[in-house]
Design a protein around this motif. Structure first.
Motif, PDB file in Angstrom:
ATOM      1  N   VAL A  89       0.853  -1.180   0.000  1.00  0.00           N
ATOM      2  CA  VAL A  89       0.000   0.000   0.000  1.00  0.00           C
ATOM      3  C   VAL A  89       0.894   1.238   0.000  1.00  0.00           C
ATOM      4  N   GLY A  90       0.767   2.065  -1.038  1.00  0.00           N
ATOM      5  CA  GLY A  90       1.580   3.252  -1.105  1.00  0.00           C
ATOM      6  C   GLY A  90       1.551   3.878  -2.505  1.00  0.00           C
ATOM      7  N   GLU A  91       1.876   5.042  -2.638  1.00  0.00           N
ATOM      8  CA  GLU A  91       2.541   5.917  -1.681  1.00  0.00           C
ATOM      9  C   GLU A  91       1.477   6.712  -0.918  1.00  0.00           C
ATOM     10  N   ILE A  92       1.437   6.525   0.386  1.00  0.00           N
ATOM     11  CA  ILE A  92       0.482   7.234   1.228  1.00  0.00           C
ATOM     12  C   ILE A  92       1.279   8.072   2.227  1.00  0.00           C
ATOM     13  N   GLY A  93       0.587   8.862   3.032  1.00  0.00           N
ATOM     14  CA  GLY A  93       1.309   9.605   4.054  1.00  0.00           C
ATOM     15  C   GLY A  93       0.773  11.002   4.295  1.00  0.00           C
ATOM     16  N   LEU A  94       1.664  11.860   4.790  1.00  0.00           N
ATOM     17  CA  LEU A  94       1.326  13.242   5.104  1.00  0.00           C
ATOM     18  C   LEU A  94       2.429  14.162   4.590  1.00  0.00           C
ATOM     19  N   ASP A  95       2.023  15.324   4.091  1.00  0.00           N
ATOM     20  CA  ASP A  95       2.970  16.334   3.632  1.00  0.00           C
ATOM     21  C   ASP A  95       2.527  17.675   4.203  1.00  0.00           C
ATOM     22  N   PHE A  96       3.197  18.095   5.271  1.00  0.00           N
ATOM     23  CA  PHE A  96       2.839  19.337   5.961  1.00  0.00           C
ATOM     24  C   PHE A  96       3.812  20.465   5.628  1.00  0.00           C
ATOM     25  N   ARG A 125      -0.899  -5.703   4.623  1.00  0.00           N
ATOM     26  CA  ARG A 125       0.131  -5.231   3.692  1.00  0.00           C
ATOM     27  C   ARG A 125       1.007  -4.164   4.351  1.00  0.00           C
ATOM     28  N   PRO A 126       2.302  -4.200   4.117  1.00  0.00           N
ATOM     29  CA  PRO A 126       3.157  -3.088   4.525  1.00  0.00           C
ATOM     30  C   PRO A 126       2.862  -1.852   3.679  1.00  0.00           C
ATOM     31  N   VAL A 127       3.291  -0.710   4.170  1.00  0.00           N
ATOM     32  CA  VAL A 127       2.997   0.556   3.500  1.00  0.00           C
ATOM     33  C   VAL A 127       4.288   1.266   3.103  1.00  0.00           C
ATOM     34  N   ILE A 128       4.158   2.143   2.110  1.00  0.00           N
ATOM     35  CA  ILE A 128       5.224   3.078   1.753  1.00  0.00           C
ATOM     36  C   ILE A 128       4.717   4.465   2.101  1.00  0.00           C
ATOM     37  N   LEU A 129       5.385   5.097   3.051  1.00  0.00           N
ATOM     38  CA  LEU A 129       4.897   6.341   3.643  1.00  0.00           C
ATOM     39  C   LEU A 129       5.704   7.555   3.200  1.00  0.00           C
ATOM     40  N   HIS A 130       4.993   8.525   2.662  1.00  0.00           N
ATOM     41  CA  HIS A 130       5.548   9.859   2.395  1.00  0.00           C
ATOM     42  C   HIS A 130       5.406  10.659   3.683  1.00  0.00           C
ATOM     43  N   ASN A 131       6.502  11.286   4.116  1.00  0.00           N
ATOM     44  CA  ASN A 131       6.482  12.059   5.355  1.00  0.00           C
ATOM     45  C   ASN A 131       7.314  13.316   5.178  1.00  0.00           C
ATOM     46  N   VAL A 139       2.997   9.181  13.308  1.00  0.00           N
ATOM     47  CA  VAL A 139       3.053   8.253  14.450  1.00  0.00           C
ATOM     48  C   VAL A 139       1.694   8.188  15.133  1.00  0.00           C
ATOM     49  N   ALA A 140       1.045   9.344  15.298  1.00  0.00           N
ATOM     50  CA  ALA A 140      -0.285   9.367  15.924  1.00  0.00           C
ATOM     51  C   ALA A 140      -1.298   8.594  15.092  1.00  0.00           C
ATOM     52  N   ALA A 141      -1.239   8.727  13.766  1.00  0.00           N
ATOM     53  CA  ALA A 141      -2.176   8.020  12.894  1.00  0.00           C
ATOM     54  C   ALA A 141      -1.961   6.510  12.973  1.00  0.00           C
ATOM     55  N   ILE A 142      -0.710   6.091  13.019  1.00  0.00           N
ATOM     56  CA  ILE A 142      -0.410   4.661  13.131  1.00  0.00           C
ATOM     57  C   ILE A 142      -0.963   4.108  14.436  1.00  0.00           C
ATOM     58  N   ARG A 143      -0.778   4.843  15.505  1.00  0.00           N
ATOM     59  CA  ARG A 143      -1.282   4.385  16.812  1.00  0.00           C
ATOM     60  C   ARG A 143      -2.798   4.418  16.857  1.00  0.00           C
ATOM     61  N   GLN A 144      -3.385   5.453  16.282  1.00  0.00           N
ATOM     62  CA  GLN A 144      -4.846   5.585  16.278  1.00  0.00           C
ATOM     63  C   GLN A 144      -5.513   4.440  15.533  1.00  0.00           C
ATOM     64  N   THR A 145      -4.932   4.044  14.408  1.00  0.00           N
ATOM     65  CA  THR A 145      -5.542   3.009  13.579  1.00  0.00           C
ATOM     66  C   THR A 145      -5.145   1.599  14.005  1.00  0.00           C
ATOM     67  N   GLY A 146      -4.147   1.494  14.877  1.00  0.00           N
ATOM     68  CA  GLY A 146      -3.677   0.172  15.277  1.00  0.00           C
ATOM     69  C   GLY A 146      -2.924  -0.552  14.172  1.00  0.00           C
ATOM     70  N   PHE A 147      -2.314   0.199  13.281  1.00  0.00           N
ATOM     71  CA  PHE A 147      -1.602  -0.391  12.155  1.00  0.00           C
ATOM     72  C   PHE A 147      -0.354  -1.120  12.642  1.00  0.00           C
ATOM     73  N   THR A 148      -0.152  -2.371  12.173  1.00  0.00           N
ATOM     74  CA  THR A 148       0.953  -3.196  12.672  1.00  0.00           C
ATOM     75  C   THR A 148       1.768  -3.872  11.570  1.00  0.00           C
ATOM     76  N   GLN A 149       1.532  -3.531  10.313  1.00  0.00           N
ATOM     77  CA  GLN A 149       2.125  -4.302   9.215  1.00  0.00           C
ATOM     78  C   GLN A 149       3.497  -3.806   8.767  1.00  0.00           C
ATOM     79  N   GLY A 150       3.960  -2.687   9.304  1.00  0.00           N
ATOM     80  CA  GLY A 150       5.275  -2.190   8.943  1.00  0.00           C
ATOM     81  C   GLY A 150       5.316  -1.557   7.556  1.00  0.00           C
ATOM     82  N   GLY A 151       6.540  -1.317   7.079  1.00  0.00           N
ATOM     83  CA  GLY A 151       6.710  -0.681   5.781  1.00  0.00           C
ATOM     84  C   GLY A 151       7.947   0.192   5.764  1.00  0.00           C
ATOM     85  N   GLY A 170       7.447   0.161  13.643  1.00  0.00           N
ATOM     86  CA  GLY A 170       7.643  -0.979  12.760  1.00  0.00           C
ATOM     87  C   GLY A 170       8.098  -0.636  11.360  1.00  0.00           C
ATOM     88  N   LEU A 171       8.519   0.607  11.129  1.00  0.00           N
ATOM     89  CA  LEU A 171       8.905   1.053   9.791  1.00  0.00           C
ATOM     90  C   LEU A 171      10.417   0.981   9.588  1.00  0.00           C
TER      91      LEU A 171
END
Length: 254
Positions: A89-96, A125-131, A139-151, A170-171
């Motif tokens: 899953v990617g490319e997902i993420g946040l761009d501030f 599925r692991p993710v590819i994260l844009h940050n 980090v807050a989004a990962i904890r909020q969603t309980g995501f555990t698959q790494g990436g 887990g990244l």
């Protein structure tokens, strides 16, 4: 062997020249590629690349396209993940980055990220994260969603403290073409000091190089730079980073 863990081979700059790009990469010892999508309109082009035996694909919606993304796009992503069990899953993420962003725009990015993290968790599925300027929120989004698959936290440019936060989620840390800039001190410190077991190599081609088109062959230059910074052999960098990639892709054979 080396892997480019982030290259946009579906991009019109690269896609018409794939035979030459693959040949140049092979000559440099780069023999495996992970290709992410950025929006629904390029899902088909990325999926088409999966026919190449050494290409692994990722499907997702980049934060730059968060405002235009609709519920139907997320539904399409979920369907395609079901149909393509080897896709990340990617490319997902946040761009501030940029003061012009509104609170509402950032909230929409976060909403889209959380929805895609939930899909990734659902499909294991692991993710590819844009940050970019958004580590705490990711980090807050990962904890909020309980995501555990790494990436992979792609194109890392932050501090060691930020890297450790992402590793704690887990990244792996994507070390990329920024490393080829001698003034990129944060990236170079990360490449030199982070545990090698947590590092991935990438180009983000065709982007990231000034006045020239980046290609996956440049992973070798990045690996050589990491080896120089750490004072170890290129073969050691290749062996460990390939082991890291194998761990990332282990879901495909589980």
């Amino acid at each position: 062997m080396l892997t480019d863990t982030h290259c946009h081979l579906a991009d019109p700059v690269l896609n018409p020249n794939l035979p030459a790009i693959f040949a140049d990469a092979a000559q440099a010892g780069v023999c495996r590629f992970i290709v992410p999508a950025t929006q629904r309109s390029d899902f088909d082009a990325v999926l088409a690349l999966a026919r190449h035996p050494h290409v692994h694909i990722a499907l997702g919606i980049h934060p730059w396209f968060a405002e235009a993304a609709a519920d139907a796009d997320l539904a399409c992503l979920g369907t395609l993940l079901q149909q393509h069990p080897r896709a990340l899953v990617g490319e997902i993420g946040l761009d501030f980055y940029g003061k012009q962003q509104t609170a509402a725009q950032r909230a929409r990015q976060n909403e889209l990220l959380c929805a895609q993290l939930e899909l990734a968790e659902q499909h294991r599925r692991p993710v590819i994260l844009h940050n970019l300027k958004a580590t705490a929120a990711i980090v807050a989004a990962i904890r909020q969603t309980g995501f555990t698959q790494g990436g992979i936290a792609h194109a890392f440019s932050g501090s060691l403290e930020e890297a450790r936060l992402l590793i704690g989620c887990g990244l792996k840390i994507g070390i990329g073409s920024l490393l080829l800039n001698p003034t990129a001190q944060k990236a170079r410190r990360a490449a030199a000091e982070l545990p090698l077991a947590h590092i991935m190599l990438e180009t983000d081609s065709p982007f990231m190089l000034k006045n020239q088109t980046n290609t996956p062959a440049n992973v070798r230059k990045i690996a050589e730079t990491v080896a120089t910074l750490r004072g170890i052999a290129l073969t050691e960098i290749a062996a460990q980073t390939e082991q890291n990639v194998a761990q990332l892709l282990a879901f495909q054979t589980a």
